[in-house]
Write a protein that holds these residues in place. Structure first.
Motif, PDB file in Angstrom:
ATOM      1  N   ARG A   1       3.011   6.676  -2.467  1.00  0.00           N
ATOM      2  CA  ARG A   1       4.141   7.139  -3.278  1.00  0.00           C
ATOM      3  C   ARG A   1       3.644   7.711  -4.610  1.00  0.00           C
ATOM      4  O   ARG A   1       4.141   8.735  -5.086  1.00  0.00           O
ATOM      5  CB  ARG A   1       5.113   5.983  -3.528  1.00  0.00           C
TER       6      ARG A   1
ATOM      7  N   ARG B   1       1.686  11.543  13.170  1.00  0.00           N
ATOM      8  CA  ARG B   1       0.621  12.257  12.459  1.00  0.00           C
ATOM      9  C   ARG B   1      -0.716  12.016  13.168  1.00  0.00           C
ATOM     10  O   ARG B   1      -0.891  11.005  13.878  1.00  0.00           O
ATOM     11  CB  ARG B   1       0.563  11.805  11.002  1.00  0.00           C
TER      12      ARG B   1
ATOM     13  N   SER C   1       5.645  10.174   2.488  1.00  0.00           N
ATOM     14  CA  SER C   1       5.463  10.346   3.929  1.00  0.00           C
ATOM     15  C   SER C   1       4.656  11.622   4.194  1.00  0.00           C
ATOM     16  O   SER C   1       3.736  11.630   5.018  1.00  0.00           O
ATOM     17  CB  SER C   1       6.837  10.408   4.600  1.00  0.00           C
TER      18      SER C   1
ATOM     19  N   ASP D   1       5.593   9.350  10.485  1.00  0.00           N
ATOM     20  CA  ASP D   1       4.584   8.298  10.361  1.00  0.00           C
ATOM     21  C   ASP D   1       3.910   7.988  11.700  1.00  0.00           C
ATOM     22  O   ASP D   1       2.731   7.655  11.739  1.00  0.00           O
ATOM     23  CB  ASP D   1       5.200   7.011   9.786  1.00  0.00           C
TER      24      ASP D   1
ATOM     25  N   ARG E   1      11.308   9.922   8.885  1.00  0.00           N
ATOM     26  CA  ARG E   1      10.064   9.304   8.396  1.00  0.00           C
ATOM     27  C   ARG E   1       9.355   8.546   9.521  1.00  0.00           C
ATOM     28  O   ARG E   1       8.133   8.582   9.627  1.00  0.00           O
ATOM     29  CB  ARG E   1      10.378   8.344   7.238  1.00  0.00           C
TER      30      ARG E   1
ATOM     31  N   SER F   1       0.966  11.229   3.028  1.00  0.00           N
ATOM     32  CA  SER F   1       0.216  10.229   3.798  1.00  0.00           C
ATOM     33  C   SER F   1      -0.344  10.816   5.088  1.00  0.00           C
ATOM     34  O   SER F   1      -1.200  10.200   5.730  1.00  0.00           O
ATOM     35  CB  SER F   1       1.091   9.011   4.094  1.00  0.00           C
TER      36      SER F   1
ATOM     37  N   THR G   1       0.820  -1.224   0.000  1.00  0.00           N
ATOM     38  CA  THR G   1       0.000   0.000   0.000  1.00  0.00           C
ATOM     39  C   THR G   1       0.852   1.271   0.000  1.00  0.00           C
ATOM     40  O   THR G   1       0.375   2.331  -0.396  1.00  0.00           O
ATOM     41  CB  THR G   1      -0.964   0.043   1.201  1.00  0.00           C
TER      42      THR G   1
ATOM     43  N   ARG H   1      -5.629   9.808   2.628  1.00  0.00           N
ATOM     44  CA  ARG H   1      -5.900   8.491   3.226  1.00  0.00           C
ATOM     45  C   ARG H   1      -7.308   8.021   2.841  1.00  0.00           C
ATOM     46  O   ARG H   1      -7.525   6.867   2.510  1.00  0.00           O
ATOM     47  CB  ARG H   1      -5.742   8.543   4.746  1.00  0.00           C
TER      48      ARG H   1
ATOM     49  N   GLY I   1       1.625  -2.088   5.100  1.00  0.00           N
ATOM     50  CA  GLY I   1       1.486  -0.631   5.188  1.00  0.00           C
ATOM     51  C   GLY I   1       1.797  -0.147   6.580  1.00  0.00           C
ATOM     52  O   GLY I   1       2.724  -0.643   7.234  1.00  0.00           O
ATOM     53  N   ARG I   2       1.056   0.849   7.022  1.00  0.00           N
ATOM     54  CA  ARG I   2       1.269   1.419   8.363  1.00  0.00           C
ATOM     55  C   ARG I   2       0.016   1.282   9.235  1.00  0.00           C
ATOM     56  O   ARG I   2       0.099   1.274  10.447  1.00  0.00           O
ATOM     57  CB  ARG I   2       1.614   2.915   8.265  1.00  0.00           C
ATOM     58  N   ASP I   3      -1.144   1.219   8.577  1.00  0.00           N
ATOM     59  CA  ASP I   3      -2.415   1.271   9.311  1.00  0.00           C
ATOM     60  C   ASP I   3      -3.354   0.168   8.837  1.00  0.00           C
ATOM     61  O   ASP I   3      -4.564   0.309   8.926  1.00  0.00           O
ATOM     62  CB  ASP I   3      -3.093   2.624   9.060  1.00  0.00           C
TER      63      ASP I   3
HETATM   64  O1   DC Z   1       6.048   1.489   2.910  1.00  0.00           O
HETATM   65  P1   DC Z   1       6.589   2.683   2.125  1.00  0.00           P
HETATM   66  O2   DC Z   1       7.938   3.142   2.631  1.00  0.00           O
HETATM   67  O3   DC Z   1       6.591   2.466   0.657  1.00  0.00           O
HETATM   68  O4   DC Z   1       5.545   3.864   2.406  1.00  0.00           O
HETATM   69  C1   DC Z   1       5.712   5.161   1.896  1.00  0.00           C
HETATM   70  C2   DC Z   1       5.077   6.171   2.848  1.00  0.00           C
HETATM   71  O5   DC Z   1       3.654   6.015   2.817  1.00  0.00           O
HETATM   72  C3   DC Z   1       5.494   6.029   4.311  1.00  0.00           C
HETATM   73  O6   DC Z   1       6.244   7.158   4.730  1.00  0.00           O
HETATM   74  C4   DC Z   1       4.233   5.953   5.105  1.00  0.00           C
HETATM   75  C5   DC Z   1       3.115   6.005   4.131  1.00  0.00           C
HETATM   76  N1   DC Z   1       2.174   4.905   4.257  1.00  0.00           N
HETATM   77  C6   DC Z   1       1.094   5.090   5.069  1.00  0.00           C
HETATM   78  O7   DC Z   1       0.964   6.137   5.693  1.00  0.00           O
HETATM   79  N2   DC Z   1       0.147   4.124   5.166  1.00  0.00           N
HETATM   80  C7   DC Z   1       0.288   2.972   4.515  1.00  0.00           C
HETATM   81  N3   DC Z   1      -0.653   2.035   4.632  1.00  0.00           N
HETATM   82  C8   DC Z   1       1.418   2.741   3.701  1.00  0.00           C
HETATM   83  C9   DC Z   1       2.362   3.730   3.603  1.00  0.00           C
END
Ligand code: DC
Length: 226
Positions: A38, A185, A98, A182, A178, A101, A33, A107, A127-129
Protein backbone atom coordinates in the motif's frame (compact mmCIF):
# COMPACT_ATOMS: atom_id res chain seq x y z
CA UNK A 1 14.99 -19.72 16.15
CA UNK A 2 11.97 -17.39 16.20
CA UNK A 3 8.51 -18.81 15.66
CA UNK A 4 6.98 -17.63 12.40
CA UNK A 5 3.30 -17.98 11.62
CA UNK A 6 2.23 -17.18 8.05
CA UNK A 7 -1.37 -16.18 7.46
CA UNK A 8 -2.36 -15.71 3.83
CA UNK A 9 -5.71 -15.24 2.19
CA UNK A 10 -7.88 -12.93 0.11
CA UNK A 11 -8.90 -9.37 1.01
CA UNK A 12 -11.55 -9.09 3.70
CA UNK A 13 -11.11 -12.53 5.27
CA UNK A 14 -10.34 -10.73 8.52
CA UNK A 15 -6.64 -11.59 8.36
CA UNK A 16 -5.44 -8.42 10.01
CA UNK A 17 -7.95 -8.32 12.90
CA UNK A 18 -7.52 -12.02 13.56
CA UNK A 19 -3.74 -12.07 13.18
CA UNK A 20 -3.35 -8.97 15.37
CA UNK A 21 -5.47 -10.46 18.17
CA UNK A 22 -3.80 -13.87 17.94
CA UNK A 23 -0.33 -12.29 18.02
CA UNK A 24 -1.25 -10.31 21.13
CA UNK A 25 -2.45 -13.45 22.90
CA UNK A 26 0.76 -15.30 22.01
CA UNK A 27 3.11 -12.37 22.73
CA UNK A 28 4.35 -12.27 19.11
CA UNK A 29 4.59 -9.21 16.92
CA UNK A 30 2.05 -8.85 14.15
CA UNK A 31 3.31 -7.87 10.70
CA UNK A 32 0.81 -6.66 8.10
CA UNK A 33 2.71 -6.96 4.81
CA UNK A 34 -0.15 -5.50 2.76
CA UNK A 35 0.77 -2.15 4.33
CA UNK A 36 4.12 -2.28 2.51
CA UNK A 37 2.49 -2.72 -0.91
CA UNK A 38 0.00 0.00 0.00
CA UNK A 39 2.84 2.41 0.84
CA UNK A 40 4.48 1.76 -2.54
CA UNK A 41 1.07 2.32 -4.18
CA UNK A 42 0.53 5.59 -2.30
CA UNK A 43 3.84 6.92 -3.61
CA UNK A 44 2.62 6.36 -7.18
CA UNK A 45 -0.79 7.90 -6.47
CA UNK A 46 0.79 10.98 -4.95
CA UNK A 47 3.16 11.41 -7.86
CA UNK A 48 0.72 10.77 -10.67
CA UNK A 49 2.37 7.50 -11.71
CA UNK A 50 0.08 5.04 -13.52
CA UNK A 51 0.00 2.03 -11.18
CA UNK A 52 -0.89 -0.27 -14.08
CA UNK A 53 2.35 0.65 -15.85
CA UNK A 54 4.91 -1.80 -14.45
CA UNK A 55 7.87 0.06 -15.90
CA UNK A 56 6.75 3.38 -14.42
CA UNK A 57 6.12 1.77 -11.02
CA UNK A 58 9.55 0.11 -11.11
CA UNK A 59 11.02 3.55 -11.79
CA UNK A 60 9.62 4.88 -8.51
CA UNK A 61 11.49 2.35 -6.36
CA UNK A 62 14.86 4.16 -6.18
CA UNK A 63 12.96 7.13 -4.70
CA UNK A 64 11.19 5.10 -2.05
CA UNK A 65 12.17 4.00 1.41
CA UNK A 66 9.54 1.89 3.18
CA UNK A 67 9.88 0.90 6.80
CA UNK A 68 7.81 -0.65 9.55
CA UNK A 69 8.01 0.50 13.15
CA UNK A 70 6.24 -1.04 16.10
CA UNK A 71 4.94 1.39 18.71
CA UNK A 72 3.26 -0.25 21.73
CA UNK A 73 2.88 -3.37 19.60
CA UNK A 74 1.07 -1.40 16.88
CA UNK A 75 2.58 -1.40 13.41
CA UNK A 76 3.16 1.93 11.67
CA UNK A 77 4.27 2.11 8.07
CA UNK A 78 6.64 4.84 6.92
CA UNK A 79 7.09 6.10 3.39
CA UNK A 80 10.27 8.17 3.15
CA UNK A 81 10.13 8.80 6.91
CA UNK A 82 6.50 9.93 6.86
CA UNK A 83 3.92 7.89 8.77
CA UNK A 84 1.33 6.95 6.10
CA UNK A 85 -0.56 4.39 8.22
CA UNK A 86 -3.89 6.22 7.70
CA UNK A 87 -3.47 7.22 4.06
CA UNK A 88 -2.80 3.65 2.93
CA UNK A 89 -6.31 2.55 3.97
CA UNK A 90 -8.39 4.42 1.36
CA UNK A 91 -10.05 2.47 -1.51
CA UNK A 92 -7.76 4.09 -4.16
CA UNK A 93 -4.75 3.00 -2.10
CA UNK A 94 -6.17 -0.56 -1.98
CA UNK A 95 -6.45 -0.72 -5.75
CA UNK A 96 -3.02 0.88 -6.24
CA UNK A 97 -1.54 -1.71 -3.85
CA UNK A 98 -3.10 -4.54 -5.81
CA UNK A 99 -1.65 -3.10 -9.05
CA UNK A 100 1.88 -2.51 -7.78
CA UNK A 101 1.97 -5.90 -6.03
CA UNK A 102 1.88 -7.55 -9.47
CA UNK A 103 5.17 -5.87 -10.41
CA UNK A 104 8.07 -8.31 -9.81
CA UNK A 105 10.52 -5.52 -8.91
CA UNK A 106 8.17 -4.32 -6.17
CA UNK A 107 7.91 -7.80 -4.66
CA UNK A 108 11.68 -8.11 -4.75
CA UNK A 109 12.07 -4.65 -3.22
CA UNK A 110 9.93 -5.62 -0.18
CA UNK A 111 11.20 -9.18 0.19
CA UNK A 112 14.28 -8.55 2.39
CA UNK A 113 12.44 -6.28 4.78
CA UNK A 114 9.84 -9.00 5.43
CA UNK A 115 12.47 -11.73 5.81
CA UNK A 116 14.56 -9.64 8.21
CA UNK A 117 11.65 -8.96 10.54
CA UNK A 118 10.72 -12.66 10.61
CA UNK A 119 14.30 -13.75 11.23
CA UNK A 120 14.50 -11.56 14.34
CA UNK A 121 11.06 -11.89 15.93
CA UNK A 122 8.41 -14.38 16.93
CA UNK A 123 5.72 -13.10 14.61
CA UNK A 124 2.49 -13.62 12.83
CA UNK A 125 2.93 -12.22 9.34
CA UNK A 126 -0.07 -11.78 7.08
CA UNK A 127 -0.19 -11.31 3.33
CA UNK A 128 -0.75 -13.26 0.13
CA UNK A 129 2.51 -15.15 -0.40
CA UNK A 130 3.98 -15.44 3.09
CA UNK A 131 3.68 -19.22 3.43
CA UNK A 132 4.46 -19.88 -0.23
CA UNK A 133 7.30 -17.44 -1.02
CA UNK A 134 8.46 -15.12 1.77
CA UNK A 135 8.64 -17.62 4.65
CA UNK A 136 8.56 -21.10 3.10
CA UNK A 137 9.97 -22.48 6.37
CA UNK A 138 7.37 -20.89 8.66
CA UNK A 139 6.42 -23.35 11.39
CA UNK A 140 2.71 -22.63 10.90
CA UNK A 141 0.94 -21.71 7.65
CA UNK A 142 -2.72 -20.78 7.58
CA UNK A 143 -4.83 -19.89 4.55
CA UNK A 144 -7.68 -17.79 5.90
CA UNK A 145 -10.65 -17.35 3.62
CA UNK A 146 -14.40 -16.69 3.47
CA UNK A 147 -17.02 -16.30 0.74
CA UNK A 148 -16.77 -13.09 -1.36
CA UNK A 149 -20.19 -11.95 -0.03
CA UNK A 150 -19.18 -12.43 3.63
CA UNK A 151 -15.89 -10.61 3.03
CA UNK A 152 -17.54 -7.73 1.14
CA UNK A 153 -20.12 -7.26 3.89
CA UNK A 154 -17.39 -7.00 6.54
CA UNK A 155 -15.44 -4.48 4.47
CA UNK A 156 -18.60 -2.49 3.75
CA UNK A 157 -19.47 -2.21 7.46
CA UNK A 158 -15.88 -1.21 8.26
CA UNK A 159 -15.92 1.55 5.61
CA UNK A 160 -19.35 2.75 6.76
CA UNK A 161 -18.05 3.13 10.29
CA UNK A 162 -15.34 5.38 8.92
CA UNK A 163 -18.02 7.46 7.17
CA UNK A 164 -17.15 6.30 3.63
CA UNK A 165 -19.96 6.45 1.05
CA UNK A 166 -19.12 3.27 -0.88
CA UNK A 167 -22.13 0.97 -1.48
CA UNK A 168 -22.11 -2.78 -0.76
CA UNK A 169 -22.26 -3.47 -4.52
CA UNK A 170 -19.19 -1.30 -5.11
CA UNK A 171 -17.27 -2.95 -2.29
CA UNK A 172 -18.17 -6.43 -3.61
CA UNK A 173 -17.16 -5.54 -7.19
CA UNK A 174 -13.89 -4.06 -5.95
CA UNK A 175 -13.12 -7.13 -3.89
CA UNK A 176 -13.91 -9.57 -6.72
CA UNK A 177 -11.60 -7.54 -8.98
CA UNK A 178 -8.80 -7.59 -6.39
CA UNK A 179 -9.26 -11.35 -5.80
CA UNK A 180 -8.87 -11.87 -9.54
CA UNK A 181 -5.77 -9.65 -9.75
CA UNK A 182 -4.14 -11.21 -6.70
CA UNK A 183 -4.68 -14.80 -7.77
CA UNK A 184 -3.94 -14.43 -11.49
CA UNK A 185 -0.72 -12.44 -11.44
CA UNK A 186 2.39 -14.18 -12.75
CA UNK A 187 4.54 -13.67 -9.64
CA UNK A 188 3.61 -15.01 -6.22
CA UNK A 189 -0.11 -15.41 -6.94
CA UNK A 190 -2.46 -15.86 -4.01
CA UNK A 191 -2.85 -19.60 -3.34
CA UNK A 192 -2.79 -21.87 -0.30
CA UNK A 193 0.59 -23.34 0.67
CA UNK A 194 0.64 -27.10 0.11
CA UNK A 195 1.76 -27.71 3.68
CA UNK A 196 -0.72 -25.27 5.27
CA UNK A 197 -4.13 -25.44 6.91
CA UNK A 198 -7.16 -23.71 5.34
CA UNK A 199 -9.62 -21.98 7.67
CA UNK A 200 -12.94 -20.78 6.17
CA UNK A 201 -14.55 -18.34 8.58
CA UNK A 202 -17.61 -17.30 6.50
CA UNK A 203 -20.05 -18.20 9.27
CA UNK A 204 -17.81 -17.42 12.24
CA UNK A 205 -17.75 -14.35 14.47
CA UNK A 206 -14.48 -12.51 14.88
CA UNK A 207 -13.96 -14.02 18.35
CA UNK A 208 -14.58 -17.55 17.09
CA UNK A 209 -12.23 -16.99 14.14
CA UNK A 210 -9.49 -15.86 16.53
CA UNK A 211 -10.00 -18.96 18.68
CA UNK A 212 -9.91 -21.20 15.62
CA UNK A 213 -6.67 -19.67 14.36
CA UNK A 214 -5.10 -19.90 17.83
CA UNK A 215 -6.13 -23.57 18.01
CA UNK A 216 -4.48 -24.28 14.64
CA UNK A 217 -1.30 -22.50 15.73
CA UNK A 218 -1.11 -24.32 19.06
CA UNK A 219 -1.89 -27.73 17.57
CA UNK A 220 0.61 -27.31 14.75
CA UNK A 221 3.39 -26.16 17.08
CA UNK A 222 2.61 -28.97 19.55
CA UNK A 223 2.68 -31.56 16.76
CA UNK A 224 6.07 -30.24 15.59
CA UNK A 225 7.51 -30.45 19.09
CA UNK A 226 6.16 -33.98 19.72
O1 DC B 1 -3.83 -7.21 2.68
P1 DC B 1 -4.07 -5.88 1.97
O2 DC B 1 -5.48 -5.76 1.44
O3 DC B 1 -3.68 -4.70 2.77
O4 DC B 1 -3.09 -5.91 0.70
C1 DC B 1 -3.04 -4.88 -0.25
C2 DC B 1 -2.64 -5.46 -1.61
O5 DC B 1 -1.28 -5.88 -1.55
C3 DC B 1 -3.45 -6.67 -2.06
O6 DC B 1 -4.23 -6.36 -3.20
C4 DC B 1 -2.47 -7.73 -2.41
C5 DC B 1 -1.12 -7.17 -2.13
N1 DC B 1 -0.31 -8.00 -1.26
C6 DC B 1 0.51 -8.92 -1.84
O7 DC B 1 0.52 -9.05 -3.06
N2 DC B 1 1.34 -9.66 -1.07
C7 DC B 1 1.33 -9.55 0.25
N3 DC B 1 2.15 -10.30 0.99
C8 DC B 1 0.46 -8.63 0.88
C9 DC B 1 -0.37 -7.87 0.10
Amino acid sequence: MPINVAIDGPAGAGKSSIARAAAKRLGYIYVDTGALYRAVGVYSLRNGVDTKNAEAVTGTLPHICVDLKFQDGVQHVYLNDEDVSEEIRTPPASMAASDVSAVPAVRQFLFDLQRDIAAKNDCIMDGRDIGTVVLPDAQVKIFLTASPEARAMRRFLELQQKGAKDTYAEVLADLVQRDYNDSHRAVAPLKPAEDGVTVDNSGLSLDDSIEQVLAVIRETLAAKQA
